[in-house]
Design a protein around this motif. Sequence first.
Motif, PDB file in Angstrom:
ATOM      1  N   PHE A 188       3.743  -7.625  -8.000  1.00  0.00           N
ATOM      2  CA  PHE A 188       2.693  -7.142  -8.903  1.00  0.00           C
ATOM      3  C   PHE A 188       1.385  -7.077  -8.133  1.00  0.00           C
ATOM      4  CE2 PHE A 188       2.938 -11.731  -9.396  1.00  0.00           C
ATOM      5  CZ  PHE A 188       1.618 -12.139  -9.374  1.00  0.00           C
ATOM      6  N   THR A 189       0.503  -6.190  -8.574  1.00  0.00           N
ATOM      7  CA  THR A 189      -0.794  -6.020  -7.921  1.00  0.00           C
ATOM      8  C   THR A 189      -1.771  -7.037  -8.466  1.00  0.00           C
ATOM      9  OG1 THR A 189      -0.373  -3.677  -7.610  1.00  0.00           O
ATOM     10  CG2 THR A 189      -2.666  -4.380  -7.439  1.00  0.00           C
ATOM     11  N   SER A 190      -2.515  -7.654  -7.584  1.00  0.00           N
ATOM     12  CA  SER A 190      -3.500  -8.650  -7.974  1.00  0.00           C
ATOM     13  C   SER A 190      -4.518  -8.053  -8.927  1.00  0.00           C
ATOM     14  CB  SER A 190      -4.215  -9.177  -6.731  1.00  0.00           C
ATOM     15  OG  SER A 190      -5.355  -9.915  -7.098  1.00  0.00           O
ATOM     16  N   ASN A 198      -8.972  -3.559  -6.345  1.00  0.00           N
ATOM     17  CA  ASN A 198      -9.678  -2.469  -7.016  1.00  0.00           C
ATOM     18  C   ASN A 198      -8.697  -1.380  -7.422  1.00  0.00           C
ATOM     19  OD1 ASN A 198      -9.321  -0.524  -4.916  1.00  0.00           O
ATOM     20  ND2 ASN A 198     -11.077  -1.329  -3.822  1.00  0.00           N
ATOM     21  N   ASP A 199      -9.159  -0.456  -8.269  1.00  0.00           N
ATOM     22  CA  ASP A 199      -8.290   0.618  -8.737  1.00  0.00           C
ATOM     23  C   ASP A 199      -8.525   1.915  -7.971  1.00  0.00           C
ATOM     24  OD1 ASP A 199     -10.770   1.269  -9.727  1.00  0.00           O
ATOM     25  OD2 ASP A 199     -10.147   1.436 -11.812  1.00  0.00           O
ATOM     26  N   VAL A 232      -3.793  -6.109  -2.910  1.00  0.00           N
ATOM     27  CA  VAL A 232      -2.966  -7.242  -2.527  1.00  0.00           C
ATOM     28  C   VAL A 232      -1.890  -7.374  -3.590  1.00  0.00           C
ATOM     29  CG1 VAL A 232      -2.918  -9.748  -2.225  1.00  0.00           C
ATOM     30  CG2 VAL A 232      -4.852  -8.425  -1.375  1.00  0.00           C
ATOM     31  N   GLN A 233      -0.656  -7.513  -3.159  1.00  0.00           N
ATOM     32  CA  GLN A 233       0.439  -7.704  -4.096  1.00  0.00           C
ATOM     33  C   GLN A 233       0.969  -9.120  -3.968  1.00  0.00           C
ATOM     34  OE1 GLN A 233       3.012  -4.401  -2.951  1.00  0.00           O
ATOM     35  NE2 GLN A 233       2.449  -3.383  -4.854  1.00  0.00           N
ATOM     36  N   ILE A 262       2.703 -13.184  -0.823  1.00  0.00           N
ATOM     37  CA  ILE A 262       1.549 -12.285  -0.828  1.00  0.00           C
ATOM     38  C   ILE A 262       1.748 -11.246   0.269  1.00  0.00           C
ATOM     39  CG2 ILE A 262      -0.975 -12.146  -0.597  1.00  0.00           C
ATOM     40  CD1 ILE A 262      -0.065 -13.879  -2.935  1.00  0.00           C
ATOM     41  N   ARG A 263       1.442  -9.965  -0.031  1.00  0.00           N
ATOM     42  CA  ARG A 263       1.557  -8.910   0.975  1.00  0.00           C
ATOM     43  C   ARG A 263       0.505  -7.839   0.748  1.00  0.00           C
ATOM     44  NH1 ARG A 263       6.980  -5.531  -0.893  1.00  0.00           N
ATOM     45  NH2 ARG A 263       6.006  -4.546  -2.689  1.00  0.00           N
TER      46      ARG A 263
END
Length: 66
Positions: free
Chosen positions: A14-16, A20-21, A27-28, A38-39
């Motif tokens: 999932f995206t942190s 930003n959008d 960061v996922q 974390i990646r």
Amino acid sequence: MTNRDDALRNTTWFTSSHSNDQGGQCVQAARITGAMAIRDSKNPHGPAFIFTTPAWTHFINALTQN
């Protein structure tokens, strides 16, 4: 022995919420048994940091203390 590929196989990323959008700096994260991975979303097959649950908790607590 478990290696990185075994640990992250069939993982739901999932995206942190702090990313930003604008599509660039994401960061996922993924919850895996007893740990947090974390990646960089721009390099999904690249390296990932894997924190044990206590290490992740300590990391987050250190970031939020002023």
